[in-house]
Design a protein around this motif. Structure first.
Motif, PDB file in Angstrom:
ATOM      1  N   LEU A 193       0.819  -1.212   0.000  1.00  0.00           N
ATOM      2  CA  LEU A 193       0.000   0.000   0.000  1.00  0.00           C
ATOM      3  C   LEU A 193       0.856   1.267   0.000  1.00  0.00           C
ATOM      4  O   LEU A 193       0.482   2.269  -0.615  1.00  0.00           O
ATOM      5  N   ILE A 194       2.004   1.232   0.675  1.00  0.00           N
ATOM      6  CA  ILE A 194       2.910   2.388   0.631  1.00  0.00           C
ATOM      7  C   ILE A 194       3.415   2.597  -0.791  1.00  0.00           C
ATOM      8  O   ILE A 194       3.439   3.717  -1.303  1.00  0.00           O
ATOM      9  N   GLY A 195       3.816   1.519  -1.456  1.00  0.00           N
ATOM     10  CA  GLY A 195       4.256   1.624  -2.845  1.00  0.00           C
ATOM     11  C   GLY A 195       3.140   2.069  -3.769  1.00  0.00           C
ATOM     12  O   GLY A 195       3.353   2.846  -4.698  1.00  0.00           O
ATOM     13  N   LEU A 196       1.925   1.605  -3.498  1.00  0.00           N
ATOM     14  CA  LEU A 196       0.776   1.997  -4.310  1.00  0.00           C
ATOM     15  C   LEU A 196       0.468   3.482  -4.150  1.00  0.00           C
ATOM     16  O   LEU A 196       0.025   4.134  -5.096  1.00  0.00           O
ATOM     17  N   SER A 197       0.731   4.036  -2.968  1.00  0.00           N
ATOM     18  CA  SER A 197       0.474   5.464  -2.759  1.00  0.00           C
ATOM     19  C   SER A 197       1.383   6.326  -3.631  1.00  0.00           C
ATOM     20  O   SER A 197       1.004   7.425  -4.023  1.00  0.00           O
TER      21      SER A 197
ATOM     22  N   LEU B  35      -0.250   6.356  -7.011  1.00  0.00           N
ATOM     23  CA  LEU B  35      -1.513   7.100  -7.006  1.00  0.00           C
ATOM     24  C   LEU B  35      -1.322   8.558  -6.599  1.00  0.00           C
ATOM     25  O   LEU B  35      -2.245   9.179  -6.077  1.00  0.00           O
ATOM     26  N   GLY B  36      -0.146   9.115  -6.850  1.00  0.00           N
ATOM     27  CA  GLY B  36       0.140  10.502  -6.496  1.00  0.00           C
ATOM     28  C   GLY B  36      -0.865  11.500  -7.048  1.00  0.00           C
ATOM     29  O   GLY B  36      -1.357  12.360  -6.311  1.00  0.00           O
ATOM     30  N   PRO B  37      -1.221  11.430  -8.338  1.00  0.00           N
ATOM     31  CA  PRO B  37      -2.197  12.391  -8.869  1.00  0.00           C
ATOM     32  C   PRO B  37      -3.563  12.299  -8.189  1.00  0.00           C
ATOM     33  O   PRO B  37      -4.227  13.310  -7.983  1.00  0.00           O
ATOM     34  N   VAL B  38      -3.977  11.106  -7.830  1.00  0.00           N
ATOM     35  CA  VAL B  38      -5.266  10.951  -7.150  1.00  0.00           C
ATOM     36  C   VAL B  38      -5.191  11.532  -5.739  1.00  0.00           C
ATOM     37  O   VAL B  38      -6.113  12.212  -5.280  1.00  0.00           O
ATOM     38  N   LEU B  39      -4.075  11.288  -5.056  1.00  0.00           N
ATOM     39  CA  LEU B  39      -3.923  11.794  -3.691  1.00  0.00           C
ATOM     40  C   LEU B  39      -3.777  13.314  -3.656  1.00  0.00           C
ATOM     41  O   LEU B  39      -4.108  13.945  -2.658  1.00  0.00           O
TER      42      LEU B  39
END
Length: 98
Positions: free
Chosen positions: A74-78, A81-85
């Motif tokens: 999940l840390i790697g997925l974040s 997903l930078g643009p979404v966050l």
């Protein structure tokens, strides 16, 4: 608990990351991501046969690596997903994580 060599390798890598983070002014990593009291008690096995009023005896703790893998995934997925966050307002994030 019998920890395999993977546990010690994790601690060694974490030590190097903490050293590099300190040298470059980056935040330190925390080794206690999932090693909390609640997590350990959830994986604990207790005896089911005990006298009323007596504490059940601890039989052992199940060792597993699924939680560590999921947290790091999940840390790697974040990162991906930078643009979404970025669409989430910063005050909302501060309200959630404080």
């Amino acid at each position: 608990l019998k920890k395999g060599s993977g546990y010690h390798l994790d601690q060694l890598i974490l030590g190097f990351l903490t050293l590099l983070g300190g040298l470059f002014g980056l935040p330190w990593m925390c080794a206690a991501t999932v090693r909390t009291v609640a997590h350990v008690s959830a994986l604990s096995e207790y005896s089911r046969t005990h006298a009323p009023g007596e504490k059940p005896q601890l039989l052992g703790v199940k060792e597993q690596r699924v939680t560590n893998f999921a947290v790091h995934l999940l840390i790697g997925l974040s990162i991906a997903l930078g643009p979404v966050l970025q669409a989430i307002p910063v005050p909302a994030l501060f309200g959630i994580f404080l």
